[in-house]
Design a protein around this motif. Structure first.
Motif, mmCIF file in Angstrom:
data_model
loop_
_atom_site.group_PDB
_atom_site.id
_atom_site.type_symbol
_atom_site.label_atom_id
_atom_site.label_comp_id
_atom_site.label_asym_id
_atom_site.label_seq_id
_atom_site.Cartn_x
_atom_site.Cartn_y
_atom_site.Cartn_z
ATOM 1 N N ILE A 50 0.779 -1.283 -0.119
ATOM 2 C CA ILE A 50 0.101 -0.146 -0.003
ATOM 3 C C ILE A 50 0.744 1.175 -0.020
ATOM 4 O O ILE A 50 1.776 1.504 0.891
ATOM 5 N N TRP A 52 0.575 5.480 0.508
ATOM 6 C CA TRP A 52 -0.308 6.234 1.130
ATOM 7 C C TRP A 52 0.582 7.539 1.273
ATOM 8 O O TRP A 52 1.702 7.566 1.641
ATOM 9 N N LYS A 53 -0.092 8.784 0.823
ATOM 10 C CA LYS A 53 0.624 9.891 1.205
ATOM 11 C C LYS A 53 -0.277 10.760 2.127
ATOM 12 O O LYS A 53 -1.586 11.119 1.948
ATOM 13 N N ALA A 54 0.270 11.225 3.023
ATOM 14 C CA ALA A 54 -0.229 12.232 4.073
ATOM 15 C C ALA A 54 -0.858 13.215 3.780
ATOM 16 O O ALA A 54 -0.179 14.238 3.202
ATOM 17 N N LEU A 64 -4.619 4.385 12.995
ATOM 18 C CA LEU A 64 -4.810 4.236 11.393
ATOM 19 C C LEU A 64 -5.523 2.743 11.407
ATOM 20 O O LEU A 64 -5.440 1.910 12.146
ATOM 21 N N THR A 109 5.054 10.441 1.577
ATOM 22 C CA THR A 109 4.571 9.278 1.245
ATOM 23 C C THR A 109 5.172 8.134 1.797
ATOM 24 O O THR A 109 6.433 7.991 2.025
ATOM 25 N N ASP A 111 5.305 3.684 1.949
ATOM 26 C CA ASP A 111 4.970 2.520 1.188
ATOM 27 C C ASP A 111 5.020 1.553 2.322
ATOM 28 O O ASP A 111 5.993 1.067 2.928
ATOM 29 N N VAL A 422 -7.228 7.709 9.284
ATOM 30 C CA VAL A 422 -6.609 7.283 7.837
ATOM 31 C C VAL A 422 -6.957 5.829 7.833
ATOM 32 O O VAL A 422 -7.031 4.966 8.594
ATOM 33 N N TRP A 423 -7.365 5.569 6.604
ATOM 34 C CA TRP A 423 -7.806 4.332 6.088
ATOM 35 C C TRP A 423 -6.980 3.888 4.881
ATOM 36 O O TRP A 423 -6.626 4.344 3.860
ATOM 37 N N LEU A 424 -6.377 2.737 5.027
ATOM 38 C CA LEU A 424 -5.423 1.916 4.055
ATOM 39 C C LEU A 424 -6.384 0.749 3.657
ATOM 40 O O LEU A 424 -6.797 -0.074 4.384
ATOM 41 N N ASP A 425 -6.549 0.434 2.542
ATOM 42 C CA ASP A 425 -7.267 -0.650 1.887
ATOM 43 C C ASP A 425 -6.322 -1.682 1.166
ATOM 44 O O ASP A 425 -5.583 -1.196 0.196
#
Length: 427
Positions: A50, A52-54, A64, A109, A111, A422-425
Motif C-alpha cells: 500500500i 499512502w500520501k499524508a 490508523l 509518502t 510504502d 486514515v484508512w488503508l485498503d
C-alpha cells in the motif's frame, strides 16, 4: 493470454495442420496462464503493498485503520518499506487497527506492506482489564489508565446517599499518573468524572432531571458488561447503562445506553515518550419504551467531565477551545474540542474532549462553568429534541489525557484524525 489468438494470421485458417497446432498452443497457453493467476492470488493473500500520501500531518501514536480480508485467527502487521518498522495490527469487528509509530509530515509518502505474522512472533497484549472494587480497571503497560464504575459508589462521609452512582468513568489518569478527573465534589456532588446525563427532560408528561441527583427524579446506573478485549494495539470495553425515571412511584427505564470505549497503547516507557492517552468513546442512547424521551432546551446537560479539585476556582485559563476561546468568552460557543489544563502537583497536566464532526448538532455548544472545573457538550442549548426507538442518539468523542503543556498542533491533528481517520485498503 487473449493476445495468443492473434498469433496466427487469417490465411492459415483453412490448413488442418495449422488449426491443430493452434488449438494445442492455445490450450497450453490457457493452462499456463491459469496457473499463473492462482499463484498471484495466493501470494497476494499473504502480503499486500500500500502506498499512502499524508494529506495532513499525523502525530505519533495516532490510530490508523486497515481494510483487509483474512482468516479469523490470523495476526497481521504493517511493515514500512523504507525503515523496516513493524506496526502491529489488531482486529475490531471488520477492521484492523494500528498506530503510527512516529510523526508523519504533511505530503510525506509511505510504502507499507501488510503481511501475516507467525503466531510465535505475534506481539503480546500490553493491556490488562480486571474487575475489582466495583470497577472495570484498564491498565496499559502496568499503569492504570481509567476505571469504569460497575457498582454504585457510596458518597464520602458527610454527603447524602442520594449521590451514589454507577455507569461513569473515574478516575482518569495521564501517562505519568496524574489524576485529571474528580468525583463527589463538595460543591457539586452530582458531578461524577466523565458522565452522560440530561437535565431538563419530559417523559409521559412528567419532568425528569437525570443530572441533579438531589431532585431525586432520575437515576443513571450500570446494567451489564457486554464485552471486553485487549491486544497489542488497544483495549476495549462495551457496557450497557440505564436512565431510570423515579417520578411515577415505580422506577421506569426511559433510556438504554450502550457505551464502547477503546484506549490505545502509548508504547514503551522512555524518557522521550510524551504520547498522551487516547480513548475513543461512543454512546448510543435509545428509548427503552415506545414513548420517546423529550430533551428540553436548557443551558447545560449532556456529555460532561468534572476535573481535578485542584483546579477549583476562577482561573481564566483553565479552559481553551479549538476556536481559541477561554472561560470568559467560550461558554456556549461551538468548538471541535475543549481542553481543561492546569497545575497538578509539581507539573502541568490536562484533559481534552474532542467532538466528532458527525455528532448530532455538531459543532455542539459547550458549557464552560465560570468557577468549577467542569464542562459539557450540550446540544440541548440549541432547542428541544427527542430520543426514541426510531431515532436513537449516537455520540462519539475522543478523550485525551496528557502531561505537560498540551501541543495545540497535536490537538488539532488528533481532532481532524478522529473525524477523518486514515484508512488503508489492502483488499
Amino acid at each position: 493470454m487473449i493476445e495468443g489468438a492473434f498469433l496466427f494470421p487469417n490465411h492459415s485458417a483453412g490448413d488442418p495442420a495449422l488449426r491443430s497446432n493452434r488449438f494445442f498452443v492455445l490450450l497450453l497457453s490457457l493452462i499456463l496462464s491459469t496457473s499463473f493467476i492462482a499463484s498471484t492470488d495466493n501470494a497476494s493473500a499473504a502480503e499486500h503493498s500500500i502506498v499512502w500520501k499524508a494529506p495532513t500531518g499525523v502525530p505519533a501514536g495516532t490510530p490508523l485503520f486497515v481494510k483487509q480480508e483474512t482468516d479469523a485467527d490470523e495476526s497481521l502487521q504493517l511493515v514500512e518499506a523504507e525503515t523496516g518498522t513493524k506496526i502491529p495490527l489488531q482486529k475490531s469487528g471488520e477492521e484492523w487497527i494500528g498506530l503510527f509509530p512516529r510523526e508523519i509530515k504533511e505530503g510525506e509518502t509511505l510504502d507499507f506492506t501488510v503481511s501475516a505474522v507467525p503466531p510465535v512472533q505475534a506481539a503480546s497484549a500490553v493491556f490488562n482489564i480486571v474487575q475489582k472494587e466495583g470497577c472495570l480497571v484498564v491498565s496499559n503497560r502496568g499503569r492504570e489508565v481509567f476505571r469504569y464504575r460497575t457498582d454504585s459508589l457510596e458518597p464520602p462521609m458527610g454527603q447524602s446517599n442520594i449521590y451514589r452512582r454507577s455507569g461513569y468513568l473515574h478516575p482518569l489518569y495521564t501517562p505519568r499518573g496524574k489524576l485529571v478527573t474528580g468525583d463527589f465534589a463538595a460543591d457539586h456532588p452530582h458531578q461524577h468524572g466523565i458522565m452522560y446525563a440530561w437535565t431538563n427532560t419530559s417523559f409521559q408528561g412528567r419532568k425528569v432531571d437525570f443530572w441533579n441527583q438531589s431532585a431525586e427524579q432520575g437515576r443513571i446506573e450500570h446494567r451489564k458488561i457486554v464485552a471486553m478485549g485487549k491486544g497489542p494495539v488497544f483495549a476495549e470495553i462495551e457496557v450497557k447503562i440505564a436512565h431510570v425515571d423515579l417520578t411515577s412511584g415505580n422506577p421506569i427505564d426511559v433510556l438504554h445506553e450502550h457505551w464502547k470505549l477503546r484506549v490505545y497503547d502509548i508504547g514503551p516507557d522512555t524518557n522521550d515518550n510524551s504520547l498522551p492517552y487516547i480513548i475513543d468513546f461512543e454512546s448510543v442512547q435509545e428509548a427503552a419504551t415506545d414513548e420517546p424521551l423529550k430533551i428540553l432546551e436548557y443551558h447545560y446537560g449532556g456529555f460532561a467531565i468534572r476535573g481535578n479539585e485542584s483546579w477549583l476556582g476562577r482561573d481564566p485559563n483553565l479552559f481553551l477551545t479549538s476556536l481559541g476561546m477561554k472561560r470568559e468568552d467560550g461558554n456556549h460557543s461551538r468548538p471541535n474540542w475543549c481542553r481543561m489544563q492546569g497545575e497538578l502537583g509539581r507539573g502541568t497536566a490536562g484533559v481534552v474532549l474532542i467532538s466528532h464532526e458527525h455528532n448530532f448538532r455538531a459543532p455542539i455548544p459547550v458549557r464552560l462553568h465560570p468557577a468549577k472545573p467542569y464542562f459539557c457538550w450540550a446540544p440541548l442549548v440549541l432547542g428541544d429534541f427527542e430520543i426514541s426507538k426510531q431515532n436513537p442518539l449516537r455520540s462519539r468523542f475522543r478523550i485525551v489525557s496528557y502531561d505537560g503543556e498540551g501541543s495545540l498542533q497535536r490537538l488539532h491533528q488528533l481532532s481532524r484524525n478522529f473525524s477523518q481517520p486514515v484508512w488503508l485498503d489492502a483488499r
